[in-house]
Motif scaffolding. Sequence first.
Motif, PDB file in Angstrom:
ATOM      1  N   TYR A   1       2.574  -2.908   7.145  1.00 25.09           N
ATOM      2  CA  TYR A   1       1.516  -2.257   6.384  1.00 25.09           C
ATOM      3  C   TYR A   1       1.052  -3.120   5.212  1.00 25.09           C
ATOM      4  CZ  TYR A   1       3.225   1.692   9.095  1.00 25.09           C
ATOM      5  OH  TYR A   1       3.621   2.507  10.127  1.00 25.09           O
ATOM      6  N   ILE A   2       1.977  -3.822   4.592  1.00 25.64           N
ATOM      7  CA  ILE A   2       1.615  -4.691   3.472  1.00 25.64           C
ATOM      8  C   ILE A   2       0.705  -5.818   3.951  1.00 25.64           C
ATOM      9  CG2 ILE A   2       2.518  -6.395   1.834  1.00 25.64           C
ATOM     10  CD1 ILE A   2       4.967  -4.601   1.494  1.00 25.64           C
ATOM     11  N   PHE A   3       1.051  -6.434   5.074  1.00 25.59           N
ATOM     12  CA  PHE A   3       0.258  -7.544   5.601  1.00 25.59           C
ATOM     13  C   PHE A   3      -1.181  -7.105   5.862  1.00 25.59           C
ATOM     14  CE2 PHE A   3      -1.525 -10.193   8.921  1.00 25.59           C
ATOM     15  CZ  PHE A   3      -1.116 -11.480   8.564  1.00 25.59           C
ATOM     16  N   TYR A   4      -1.352  -6.010   6.603  1.00 25.32           N
ATOM     17  CA  TYR A   4      -2.703  -5.585   6.965  1.00 25.32           C
ATOM     18  C   TYR A   4      -3.456  -4.974   5.790  1.00 25.32           C
ATOM     19  CZ  TYR A   4      -2.083  -6.724  11.860  1.00 25.32           C
ATOM     20  OH  TYR A   4      -1.901  -7.403  13.036  1.00 25.32           O
TER      21      TYR A   4
ATOM     22  N   LYS B   1      -6.217   4.910   6.495  1.00 22.22           N
ATOM     23  CA  LYS B   1      -7.030   4.821   5.279  1.00 22.22           C
ATOM     24  C   LYS B   1      -6.745   3.526   4.506  1.00 22.22           C
ATOM     25  CE  LYS B   1      -6.009   7.553   1.807  1.00 22.22           C
ATOM     26  NZ  LYS B   1      -5.890   8.781   0.981  1.00 22.22           N
ATOM     27  N   TYR B   2      -5.513   3.040   4.598  1.00 24.96           N
ATOM     28  CA  TYR B   2      -5.120   1.867   3.833  1.00 24.96           C
ATOM     29  C   TYR B   2      -5.177   0.555   4.608  1.00 24.96           C
ATOM     30  CZ  TYR B   2      -3.755   5.073   0.197  1.00 24.96           C
ATOM     31  OH  TYR B   2      -3.799   6.049  -0.779  1.00 24.96           O
ATOM     32  N   ILE B   3      -4.994   0.613   5.920  1.00 28.48           N
ATOM     33  CA  ILE B   3      -4.950  -0.644   6.683  1.00 28.48           C
ATOM     34  C   ILE B   3      -5.976  -0.702   7.810  1.00 28.48           C
ATOM     35  CG2 ILE B   3      -2.495  -0.885   6.151  1.00 28.48           C
ATOM     36  CD1 ILE B   3      -1.928  -0.271   9.138  1.00 28.48           C
ATOM     37  N   GLY B   4      -6.771   0.338   7.995  1.00 29.58           N
ATOM     38  CA  GLY B   4      -7.703   0.357   9.097  1.00 29.58           C
ATOM     39  C   GLY B   4      -6.998   0.591  10.416  1.00 29.58           C
ATOM     40  N   LYS B   5      -7.714   0.435  11.519  1.00 28.59           N
ATOM     41  CA  LYS B   5      -7.136   0.652  12.836  1.00 28.59           C
ATOM     42  C   LYS B   5      -6.560  -0.647  13.386  1.00 28.59           C
ATOM     43  CE  LYS B   5      -9.930   4.592  14.346  1.00 28.59           C
ATOM     44  NZ  LYS B   5     -10.864   5.108  15.381  1.00 28.59           N
ATOM     45  N   VAL B   6      -5.270  -0.636  13.621  1.00 27.09           N
ATOM     46  CA  VAL B   6      -4.614  -1.754  14.297  1.00 27.09           C
ATOM     47  C   VAL B   6      -3.588  -1.163  15.256  1.00 27.09           C
ATOM     48  CG1 VAL B   6      -4.909  -3.485  12.492  1.00 27.09           C
ATOM     49  CG2 VAL B   6      -2.933  -1.960  12.417  1.00 27.09           C
ATOM     50  N   GLN B   7      -3.206  -1.930  16.252  1.00 29.35           N
ATOM     51  CA  GLN B   7      -2.208  -1.442  17.192  1.00 29.35           C
ATOM     52  C   GLN B   7      -0.824  -1.686  16.634  1.00 29.35           C
ATOM     53  OE1 GLN B   7      -3.018  -3.324  20.951  1.00 29.35           O
ATOM     54  NE2 GLN B   7      -4.447  -1.715  21.533  1.00 29.35           N
TER      55      GLN B   7
ATOM     56  N   PRO C   1       0.804  -1.220   0.000  1.00 34.40           N
ATOM     57  CA  PRO C   1       0.000   0.000   0.000  1.00 34.40           C
ATOM     58  C   PRO C   1       0.841   1.277   0.000  1.00 34.40           C
ATOM     59  CG  PRO C   1       0.231  -0.739   2.243  1.00 34.40           C
ATOM     60  CD  PRO C   1       0.977  -1.735   1.382  1.00 34.40           C
ATOM     61  N   HIS C   2       2.165   1.141  -0.099  1.00 33.81           N
ATOM     62  CA  HIS C   2       3.023   2.323  -0.042  1.00 33.81           C
ATOM     63  C   HIS C   2       2.920   3.153  -1.317  1.00 33.81           C
ATOM     64  CE1 HIS C   2       5.010   1.381   3.764  1.00 33.81           C
ATOM     65  NE2 HIS C   2       4.939   0.123   3.386  1.00 33.81           N
TER      66      HIS C   2
ATOM     67  N   PHE D   1      -0.349 -13.776   1.761  1.00 31.41           N
ATOM     68  CA  PHE D   1       0.323 -14.105   3.028  1.00 31.41           C
ATOM     69  C   PHE D   1      -0.640 -14.217   4.213  1.00 31.41           C
ATOM     70  CE2 PHE D   1       4.921 -12.581   1.968  1.00 31.41           C
ATOM     71  CZ  PHE D   1       4.973 -13.529   0.941  1.00 31.41           C
ATOM     72  N   PRO D   2      -1.561 -13.269   4.406  1.00 34.97           N
ATOM     73  CA  PRO D   2      -2.469 -13.412   5.549  1.00 34.97           C
ATOM     74  C   PRO D   2      -3.269 -14.710   5.500  1.00 34.97           C
ATOM     75  CG  PRO D   2      -2.558 -11.175   4.690  1.00 34.97           C
ATOM     76  CD  PRO D   2      -1.782 -11.981   3.701  1.00 34.97           C
ATOM     77  N   ASP D   3      -3.718 -15.091   4.319  1.00 43.15           N
ATOM     78  CA  ASP D   3      -4.506 -16.312   4.187  1.00 43.15           C
ATOM     79  C   ASP D   3      -3.650 -17.555   4.439  1.00 43.15           C
ATOM     80  OD1 ASP D   3      -7.072 -17.563   3.496  1.00 43.15           O
ATOM     81  OD2 ASP D   3      -5.992 -18.347   1.755  1.00 43.15           O
ATOM     82  N   LEU D   4      -2.402 -17.549   3.975  1.00 41.68           N
ATOM     83  CA  LEU D   4      -1.514 -18.681   4.221  1.00 41.68           C
ATOM     84  C   LEU D   4      -1.283 -18.893   5.709  1.00 41.68           C
ATOM     85  CD1 LEU D   4       1.217 -18.190   1.444  1.00 41.68           C
ATOM     86  CD2 LEU D   4      -0.634 -19.888   1.482  1.00 41.68           C
TER      87      LEU D   4
END
Length: 246
Positions: free
Chosen positions: A179-182, A240-246, A36-37, A162-165
């Motif tokens: 950032y890419i993962f989320y 905006k690209y990954i939502g709210k995560v800690q 998302p960069h 990757f997240p699904d794997l």
Amino acid sequence: MKTYVIGKCFSFFLMLGFWGLAEAKTLVLSSDDGPPHMIKESSSGIDIDITREILQALGYDVSVRFSSLARGKSDVELGNVDAVTPTFFEKDREGFYVSKPIVDYRPTVFTLKHENHKIGHILDLIGHRVVTFQGAKGYFGSDFVKVSKNTVYKEHYDMGIFPDLLKRGRYSVVVVDYYIFYYFYRLKDKNRDASLFQTHSVIPPVKAGVGFHDKKLRDRFNAKLAEYTEQGRHLLVIEKYIGKVQ
């Protein structure tokens, strides 16, 4: 009559001057394609948006041109474009002046939280089933090379899976930018539950900046960047690209 003609001429040249100023306000920003960069399809992305918003706050319009980062850096030095983002590990040189960091790239180890893996060092990945991006062995040092030789290890070109794997248990560890993962995990739903994942920050972040052809523009950008980050506006772009995560 003479005064009228002079007045018309003055107005004409003044108008030309305004047109010239308007044209001078458009800057060309070079970037690559790596969501998302940097997202070529929409001329957007975390790095691009942050850079563009700061330049717009300085009074410029921004046109984005896509090429390889190596080509972009070369074009900045030659003066063919005004700026390039992202740029890493660069130092100032003639025709290329580097901004303060606009975002940290965050290589992160992801596991499933319920598996309760204890990972405090890269070498703790030995014995896991690891999937990461192509070329990762060249980025994370000798310990990561050891991991690649002493465990089930796969480099894959498609980071979108990757997240699904990880979620399906195909691999016990994913190593990729935070950032890419989320971004890919939440591509269709920015509120998708992320509590099933555990993150391990055992790889140092990498600071990304913007390279400018004009040193004075770089300095003005840095001043505005400090104000921009103090207001937390960069966090809004990321969200905006990954939502709210800690």
